[in-house]
Design a protein around this motif. Sequence first.
Motif, PDB file in Angstrom:
ATOM      1  N   GLN A 129       0.828  -1.197   0.000  1.00  0.00           N
ATOM      2  CA  GLN A 129       0.000   0.000   0.000  1.00  0.00           C
ATOM      3  C   GLN A 129       0.867   1.252   0.000  1.00  0.00           C
ATOM      4  OE1 GLN A 129      -3.474   0.579   2.485  1.00  0.00           O
ATOM      5  NE2 GLN A 129      -3.387  -1.565   3.120  1.00  0.00           N
ATOM      6  N   VAL A 130       0.525   2.190  -0.866  1.00  0.00           N
ATOM      7  CA  VAL A 130       1.192   3.495  -0.853  1.00  0.00           C
ATOM      8  C   VAL A 130       0.360   4.376   0.074  1.00  0.00           C
ATOM      9  CG1 VAL A 130       1.995   5.432  -2.258  1.00  0.00           C
ATOM     10  CG2 VAL A 130       1.982   3.125  -3.209  1.00  0.00           C
ATOM     11  N   ASN A 131       0.647   4.265   1.372  1.00  0.00           N
ATOM     12  CA  ASN A 131      -0.258   4.866   2.340  1.00  0.00           C
ATOM     13  C   ASN A 131       0.451   5.148   3.652  1.00  0.00           C
ATOM     14  OD1 ASN A 131      -2.689   5.883   3.168  1.00  0.00           O
ATOM     15  ND2 ASN A 131      -3.839   3.971   2.962  1.00  0.00           N
ATOM     16  N   ALA A 132      -0.163   6.012   4.441  1.00  0.00           N
ATOM     17  CA  ALA A 132       0.268   6.316   5.800  1.00  0.00           C
ATOM     18  C   ALA A 132      -0.927   6.921   6.509  1.00  0.00           C
ATOM     19  CB  ALA A 132       1.458   7.277   5.814  1.00  0.00           C
ATOM     20  N   PHE A 133      -0.885   6.951   7.834  1.00  0.00           N
ATOM     21  CA  PHE A 133      -1.967   7.570   8.591  1.00  0.00           C
ATOM     22  C   PHE A 133      -1.440   8.007   9.954  1.00  0.00           C
ATOM     23  CE2 PHE A 133      -2.078   3.028   9.561  1.00  0.00           C
ATOM     24  CZ  PHE A 133      -2.162   3.007  10.954  1.00  0.00           C
ATOM     25  N   ALA A 134      -2.170   8.903  10.592  1.00  0.00           N
ATOM     26  CA  ALA A 134      -1.907   9.295  11.967  1.00  0.00           C
ATOM     27  C   ALA A 134      -3.230   9.264  12.706  1.00  0.00           C
ATOM     28  CB  ALA A 134      -1.278  10.688  12.033  1.00  0.00           C
ATOM     29  N   LEU A 135      -3.191   8.843  13.973  1.00  0.00           N
ATOM     30  CA  LEU A 135      -4.396   8.714  14.780  1.00  0.00           C
ATOM     31  C   LEU A 135      -4.279   9.523  16.060  1.00  0.00           C
ATOM     32  CD1 LEU A 135      -5.053   4.868  14.459  1.00  0.00           C
ATOM     33  CD2 LEU A 135      -6.372   6.716  13.407  1.00  0.00           C
ATOM     34  N   PRO A 136      -5.408   9.984  16.582  1.00  0.00           N
ATOM     35  CA  PRO A 136      -5.399  10.700  17.860  1.00  0.00           C
ATOM     36  C   PRO A 136      -4.769   9.852  18.957  1.00  0.00           C
ATOM     37  CG  PRO A 136      -7.548  10.873  16.810  1.00  0.00           C
ATOM     38  CD  PRO A 136      -6.764   9.859  16.014  1.00  0.00           C
ATOM     39  N   VAL A 180      -4.722  15.176  12.638  1.00  0.00           N
ATOM     40  CA  VAL A 180      -4.963  14.969  14.069  1.00  0.00           C
ATOM     41  C   VAL A 180      -4.917  16.300  14.807  1.00  0.00           C
ATOM     42  CG1 VAL A 180      -4.116  13.853  16.166  1.00  0.00           C
ATOM     43  CG2 VAL A 180      -4.046  12.623  13.988  1.00  0.00           C
ATOM     44  N   LEU A 181      -3.910  17.100  14.481  1.00  0.00           N
ATOM     45  CA  LEU A 181      -3.715  18.381  15.161  1.00  0.00           C
ATOM     46  C   LEU A 181      -4.919  19.304  14.974  1.00  0.00           C
ATOM     47  CD1 LEU A 181      -1.322  19.581  16.784  1.00  0.00           C
ATOM     48  CD2 LEU A 181      -0.647  20.787  14.711  1.00  0.00           C
ATOM     49  N   ALA A 182      -5.551  19.216  13.816  1.00  0.00           N
ATOM     50  CA  ALA A 182      -6.694  20.085  13.501  1.00  0.00           C
ATOM     51  C   ALA A 182      -8.035  19.480  13.917  1.00  0.00           C
ATOM     52  CB  ALA A 182      -6.712  20.378  12.002  1.00  0.00           C
ATOM     53  N   ASN A 183      -8.001  18.395  14.693  1.00  0.00           N
ATOM     54  CA  ASN A 183      -9.222  17.737  15.182  1.00  0.00           C
ATOM     55  C   ASN A 183     -10.089  17.178  14.057  1.00  0.00           C
ATOM     56  OD1 ASN A 183      -8.914  18.108  18.035  1.00  0.00           O
ATOM     57  ND2 ASN A 183      -9.457  20.264  17.765  1.00  0.00           N
ATOM     58  N   HIS A 184      -9.491  16.882  12.925  1.00  0.00           N
ATOM     59  CA  HIS A 184     -10.265  16.328  11.818  1.00  0.00           C
ATOM     60  C   HIS A 184     -10.825  14.945  12.170  1.00  0.00           C
ATOM     61  CE1 HIS A 184      -8.012  19.015   8.694  1.00  0.00           C
ATOM     62  NE2 HIS A 184      -8.887  19.677   9.417  1.00  0.00           N
ATOM     63  N   SER A 185     -10.091  14.171  12.957  1.00  0.00           N
ATOM     64  CA  SER A 185     -10.570  12.856  13.354  1.00  0.00           C
ATOM     65  C   SER A 185     -11.834  12.977  14.187  1.00  0.00           C
ATOM     66  CB  SER A 185      -9.486  12.114  14.145  1.00  0.00           C
ATOM     67  OG  SER A 185      -8.303  11.985  13.389  1.00  0.00           O
ATOM     68  N   ASN A 186     -11.805  13.876  15.161  1.00  0.00           N
ATOM     69  CA  ASN A 186     -12.984  14.112  16.001  1.00  0.00           C
ATOM     70  C   ASN A 186     -14.151  14.591  15.149  1.00  0.00           C
ATOM     71  OD1 ASN A 186     -14.822  14.780  18.038  1.00  0.00           O
ATOM     72  ND2 ASN A 186     -13.232  15.606  19.372  1.00  0.00           N
ATOM     73  N   GLU A 187     -13.856  15.467  14.220  1.00  0.00           N
ATOM     74  CA  GLU A 187     -14.885  16.006  13.335  1.00  0.00           C
ATOM     75  C   GLU A 187     -15.516  14.892  12.492  1.00  0.00           C
ATOM     76  OE1 GLU A 187     -15.253  19.750  10.153  1.00  0.00           O
ATOM     77  OE2 GLU A 187     -13.284  19.045  10.816  1.00  0.00           O
ATOM     78  N   GLN A 188     -14.695  13.974  11.985  1.00  0.00           N
ATOM     79  CA  GLN A 188     -15.200  12.901  11.153  1.00  0.00           C
ATOM     80  C   GLN A 188     -16.026  11.895  11.950  1.00  0.00           C
ATOM     81  OE1 GLN A 188     -14.993  14.271   8.191  1.00  0.00           O
ATOM     82  NE2 GLN A 188     -14.414  12.333   7.283  1.00  0.00           N
ATOM     83  N   VAL A 189     -15.535  11.519  13.139  1.00  0.00           N
ATOM     84  CA  VAL A 189     -16.279  10.579  13.958  1.00  0.00           C
ATOM     85  C   VAL A 189     -17.580  11.211  14.431  1.00  0.00           C
ATOM     86  CG1 VAL A 189     -16.218   9.170  16.046  1.00  0.00           C
ATOM     87  CG2 VAL A 189     -14.173   9.400  14.659  1.00  0.00           C
ATOM     88  N   SER A 190     -17.546  12.507  14.718  1.00  0.00           N
ATOM     89  CA  SER A 190     -18.764  13.214  15.105  1.00  0.00           C
ATOM     90  C   SER A 190     -19.767  13.221  13.961  1.00  0.00           C
ATOM     91  CB  SER A 190     -18.427  14.657  15.512  1.00  0.00           C
ATOM     92  OG  SER A 190     -17.575  14.686  16.637  1.00  0.00           O
TER      93      SER A 190
END
Length: 266
Positions: free
Chosen positions: A91-98, A129-139
């Motif tokens: 996979q040509v991929n990467a991710f970061a998690l809260p 993660v820093l911009a709270n995009h994860s929280n925004e998406q789960v919300s």
Amino acid sequence: MKLLPVLLLSTLALTGCVTTESPTGRNQILLFSSQEIDQMGASSFEQIKKQEKVSQDPKLNAYVDCVANRITSVLPKSNLPWDVVVFESDQVNAFALPGGHIGVYTGLLKVAENEDQLATVIGHEVAHVLANHSNEQVSRAKLTGTGMQLADVALGAGGVSNKDLYMAALGLGTQVGFILPYGREQESEADVMGVELMARAGFDPSQSMVLWQNMAKQGGEQGPELLSTHPSHGHRIDELTQMQSQVMPLYQASKGQVQNRCQKTK
């Protein structure tokens, strides 16, 4: 369908909605506390480590750790320990998690030709993660699923569980076969913040355009997994080109302070 607005309002009332501003001034609805979203990130990361093959190559791990650690060292909360794992995958991929978790697939290292290009991707993912995009998406997933019960009904035929849906909302759609994509505004924010992070960490921001050009050449029109929900290559490169005058001074000021260059292994 007439009940949907009422259910959404009920979910908001029961959950304790917080409205805040993103780094670029967008309104964000965040239904989860930082502790809750960090726990989701940690749980998802543990699940992925069980599903994927973790690389045991010491040189490869040292290289990715070096790039990731330089990026996270310039974050506002640099005291947070970040767990960095390299996964053996094409996979040509990467991710970061809260909660401080970064995953990099070995397939990405074939496209990111040097430390600066790898820093482009890691900076971008950490910025989400820093911009709270994860929280925004789960919300958003919770709201559109009205407490997740309706989401279960809608996705039941595909065998997607609540946990899987949360993982997809955290940006891990490729692992669960279902994607809740970041919006273009979120992607642009991550680009802006990510290229600034890499410049502050002493990585050459001009290499960000080269990285996305390399990405555009992978996998035909669709591109690799990392680009499946992202803006067009040309649009992204144009925006990064316009940003160079802002971030190059940051790079010039920081590059002389870098003591540990990250050497890519063959």
